[in-house]
Design an enzyme around this catalytic site. Structure first.
Site, PDB file in Angstrom:
ATOM      1  N   SER A   1     -40.886  28.383-162.156  1.00 50.78           N
ATOM      2  CA  SER A   1     -41.971  28.857-163.027  1.00 50.78           C
ATOM      3  C   SER A   1     -41.501  29.971-163.947  1.00 50.78           C
ATOM      4  O   SER A   1     -41.813  29.986-165.120  1.00 50.78           O
ATOM      5  CB  SER A   1     -43.186  29.301-162.212  1.00 50.78           C
ATOM      6  OG  SER A   1     -42.851  30.349-161.361  1.00 50.78           O
TER       7      SER A   1
ATOM      8  N   TYR B   1     -54.324  32.973-148.573  1.00 47.42           N
ATOM      9  CA  TYR B   1     -53.050  32.303-148.253  1.00 47.42           C
ATOM     10  C   TYR B   1     -53.228  31.374-147.047  1.00 47.42           C
ATOM     11  O   TYR B   1     -52.791  30.216-147.061  1.00 47.42           O
ATOM     12  CB  TYR B   1     -51.997  33.374-147.973  1.00 47.42           C
ATOM     13  CG  TYR B   1     -50.581  32.865-147.833  1.00 47.42           C
ATOM     14  CD1 TYR B   1     -49.892  32.322-148.914  1.00 47.42           C
ATOM     15  CD2 TYR B   1     -49.907  32.966-146.613  1.00 47.42           C
ATOM     16  CE1 TYR B   1     -48.576  31.879-148.783  1.00 47.42           C
ATOM     17  CE2 TYR B   1     -48.596  32.534-146.479  1.00 47.42           C
ATOM     18  CZ  TYR B   1     -47.933  31.987-147.565  1.00 47.42           C
ATOM     19  OH  TYR B   1     -46.636  31.552-147.423  1.00 47.42           O
TER      20      TYR B   1
HETATM   21  P1  NAD Z   1     -40.322  32.786-153.504  1.00 50.62           P
HETATM   22  O1  NAD Z   1     -41.341  33.674-154.104  1.00 50.62           O
HETATM   23  O2  NAD Z   1     -38.930  33.289-153.322  1.00 50.62           O
HETATM   24  O3  NAD Z   1     -40.243  31.424-154.333  1.00 50.62           O
HETATM   25  C1  NAD Z   1     -41.410  30.752-154.695  1.00 50.62           C
HETATM   26  C2  NAD Z   1     -41.079  29.656-155.673  1.00 50.62           C
HETATM   27  O4  NAD Z   1     -42.316  29.087-156.123  1.00 50.62           O
HETATM   28  C3  NAD Z   1     -40.335  30.173-156.898  1.00 50.62           C
HETATM   29  O5  NAD Z   1     -39.287  29.286-157.218  1.00 50.62           O
HETATM   30  C4  NAD Z   1     -41.392  30.128-157.994  1.00 50.62           C
HETATM   31  O6  NAD Z   1     -40.839  29.848-159.270  1.00 50.62           O
HETATM   32  C5  NAD Z   1     -42.290  28.988-157.535  1.00 50.62           C
HETATM   33  N1  NAD Z   1     -43.646  29.102-158.075  1.00 50.62           N
HETATM   34  C6  NAD Z   1     -44.539  30.101-157.912  1.00 50.62           C
HETATM   35  N2  NAD Z   1     -45.651  29.840-158.630  1.00 50.62           N
HETATM   36  C7  NAD Z   1     -45.456  28.648-159.263  1.00 50.62           C
HETATM   37  C8  NAD Z   1     -46.227  27.840-160.140  1.00 50.62           C
HETATM   38  N3  NAD Z   1     -47.445  28.186-160.542  1.00 50.62           N
HETATM   39  N4  NAD Z   1     -45.683  26.681-160.579  1.00 50.62           N
HETATM   40  C9  NAD Z   1     -44.441  26.318-160.196  1.00 50.62           C
HETATM   41  N5  NAD Z   1     -43.667  27.022-159.362  1.00 50.62           N
HETATM   42  C10 NAD Z   1     -44.176  28.168-158.908  1.00 50.62           C
HETATM   43  O7  NAD Z   1     -40.950  32.279-152.154  1.00 50.62           O
HETATM   44  P2  NAD Z   1     -40.306  31.707-150.809  1.00 50.62           P
HETATM   45  O8  NAD Z   1     -40.399  32.771-149.801  1.00 50.62           O
HETATM   46  O9  NAD Z   1     -39.016  31.035-151.060  1.00 50.62           O
HETATM   47  O10 NAD Z   1     -41.422  30.626-150.438  1.00 50.62           O
HETATM   48  C11 NAD Z   1     -41.277  29.236-150.647  1.00 50.62           C
HETATM   49  C12 NAD Z   1     -42.424  28.525-149.933  1.00 50.62           C
HETATM   50  O11 NAD Z   1     -42.363  28.822-148.533  1.00 50.62           O
HETATM   51  C13 NAD Z   1     -43.804  28.971-150.398  1.00 50.62           C
HETATM   52  O12 NAD Z   1     -44.682  27.876-150.391  1.00 50.62           O
HETATM   53  C14 NAD Z   1     -44.214  29.980-149.339  1.00 50.62           C
HETATM   54  O13 NAD Z   1     -45.619  30.105-149.251  1.00 50.62           O
HETATM   55  C15 NAD Z   1     -43.609  29.357-148.104  1.00 50.62           C
HETATM   56  N6  NAD Z   1     -43.385  30.308-146.996  1.00 50.62           N
HETATM   57  C16 NAD Z   1     -42.532  31.363-147.146  1.00 50.62           C
HETATM   58  C17 NAD Z   1     -42.337  32.222-146.067  1.00 50.62           C
HETATM   59  C18 NAD Z   1     -41.405  33.400-146.129  1.00 50.62           C
HETATM   60  O14 NAD Z   1     -41.311  34.131-145.135  1.00 50.62           O
HETATM   61  N7  NAD Z   1     -40.682  33.617-147.212  1.00 50.62           N
HETATM   62  C19 NAD Z   1     -43.021  32.000-144.873  1.00 50.62           C
HETATM   63  C20 NAD Z   1     -43.874  30.912-144.769  1.00 50.62           C
HETATM   64  C21 NAD Z   1     -44.037  30.063-145.842  1.00 50.62           C
END
Ligand code: NAD
Length: 248
Positions: free
Chosen positions: A38, A156
Site C-alpha cells: 500500500s 481488530y
Molecule cells: P505490517 O504492518 O508490517 O504489514 C502490513 C502489510 O499490510 C503491509 O505490507 C501494508 O502495505 C499492507 N496494508 C496495510 N493496509 C493496506 C491496504 N489498505 N491495502 C493493501 N495493503 C495494505 O504488519 P504485519 O505485522 O506483517 O502483519 C501482517 C498480517 O498479520 C496482518 O493481517 C496482521 O493483522 C496479522 N498479524 C500480525 C501479528 C503481529 O504480531 N505482527 C499478529 C497477528 C496477526
C-alpha cells in the site's frame, strides 16, 4: 524438493513484515509470486529485485485491498502475466487498538475495511478461477486476537474473528470444487505492528507467552508454506495458531 514449484501465488501486503517473509519463502519453494503493497514502494521494489536476482519470477503492484475494481484488475493482470493462479494469501492488515471510548467510527471502519472487507474483495476476485479449474488454496491471516482478544482490540478482534468466520463458511462452500480455505492466527510476531508496543507492555506480553519470546516472520511464513503445499491437501476450514503457546 520445492514444495510450491511453478504455483502462482498472490500475497497481499507483501512488502514488509509477515507478508515479506511469505513472499520470500514461497519464492524459495519455487512459486511465482505476485504481491501487493500500500505504501512501502521502495521496500517492494527491493524485495522484487532481490528475488529476481535469485532467479524467481515476481511481480508487485500498489493495490489498496479496499478498492474492489483495483483488486480485480490486479488479479487479471497476474493471471495474464503468469498464466494462471493457484494460491491466494490474504495477509494485508492494520490495527488501531484503543479503548471503545476513544475509538471513532472512522477507526472502526478502517480496521474492518482493510482486515475483513479486503479479504472478501481479493477472495471474490479469485474464487471463480479456482472453482472453474477445480483447484485452489486460500490462506487468510487472522490473529490470536480473533480467538481471545486483549482489551482495546474491539475493532481488530471483530475483524480477525470475522476472518475466521469467513474462512470456515467459504471452506464448506468451495470444498466440493477441491478449493481449500484456511486461516493462520499468529500471536505476537516481531514486526512493525508490534515494535510500537512500549517496553512495559512488551514485558507483560512476554510473561504470557510460554516460549518467552516473540515469534519471527519466518515462523509464520513456514506455516503458510505448509498450508499452501500438498502436505495440507486434506486440511480445510482450519485455523493454524502460531503463537509460542500464548493461547493454550
Ligand atoms: P505490517 O504492518 O508490517 O504489514 C502490513 C502489510 O499490510 C503491509 O505490507 C501494508 O502495505 C499492507 N496494508 C496495510 N493496509 C493496506 C491496504 N489498505 N491495502 C493493501 N495493503 C495494505 O504488519 P504485519 O505485522 O506483517 O502483519 C501482517 C498480517 O498479520 C496482518 O493481517 C496482521 O493483522 C496479522 N498479524 C500480525 C501479528 C503481529 O504480531 N505482527 C499478529 C497477528 C496477526
Amino acid at each position: 524438493m520445492a514444495l510450491l514449484k511453478d504455483r502462482v501465488a498472490i500475497i497481499t501486503g507483501g512488502s514488509r513484515g509477515i507478508g515479506r517473509a511469505i513472499v520470500s519463502s514461497f519464492a524459495k519453494e519455487g512459486a511465482l509470486c505476485a504481491f501487493t503493497f500500500s505504501s512501502s514502494s521502495k521496500e517492494a521494489e527491493a524485495l522484487s529485485t532481490e528475488l529476481k536476482a535469485m532467479g524467481s519470477r515476481v511481480m508487485c503492484e500498489r493495490v489498496d485491498v479496499r478498492d474492489y475494481e483495483g483488486v480485480k484488475e490486479f488479479v487479471e493482470k497476474v493471471k495474464e502475466e503468469f498464466g494462471g493462479l493457484d494460491i491466494l494469501v490474504n495477509n494485508a492488515g492494520i490495527n488501531k487498538d484503543k479503548s471503545i471510548i476513544m475509538m471513532t467510527h472512522e477507526d472502526w471502519q478502517d480496521v474492518i475495511d482493510v482486515n475483513l472487507t479486503g479479504v472478501f474483495n481479493f477472495t471474490k476476485a479469485c474464487i471463480v478461477t479456482f472453482l472453474k479449474q477445480k483447484s485452489g488454496c486460500i490462506i487468510n491471516m487472522s490473529s490470536v486476537s480473533g480467538l481471545s482478544p486483549l482489551p482495546g482490540q474491539a475493532s481488530y478482534a471483530s475483524a480477525k474473528s470475522g476472518v475466521i468466520g469467513l474462512t470456515k463458511a467459504l471452506a464448506r462452500e468451495v470444498a466440493p470444487y477441491n478449493v481449500r480455505v484456511n486461516a493462520i492466527a499468529p500471536g505476537f510476531i516481531e514486526t512493525d505492528m508490534v515494535k510500537s508496543l512500549n517496553e512495559n507492555y512488551r514485558k507483560k506480553i512476554l510473561d504470557l507467552i510460554p516460549f518467552k519470546r516473540l515469534g519471527t516472520t519466518e515462523e509464520v511464513a513456514q506455516g503458510c508454506v505448509y498450508l499452501a503445499s500438498d502436505y495440507a491437501s486434506y486440511i480445510t476450514g482450519q485455523v493454524l495458531t502460531i503463537d509460542g503457546g500464548l493461547s493454550i
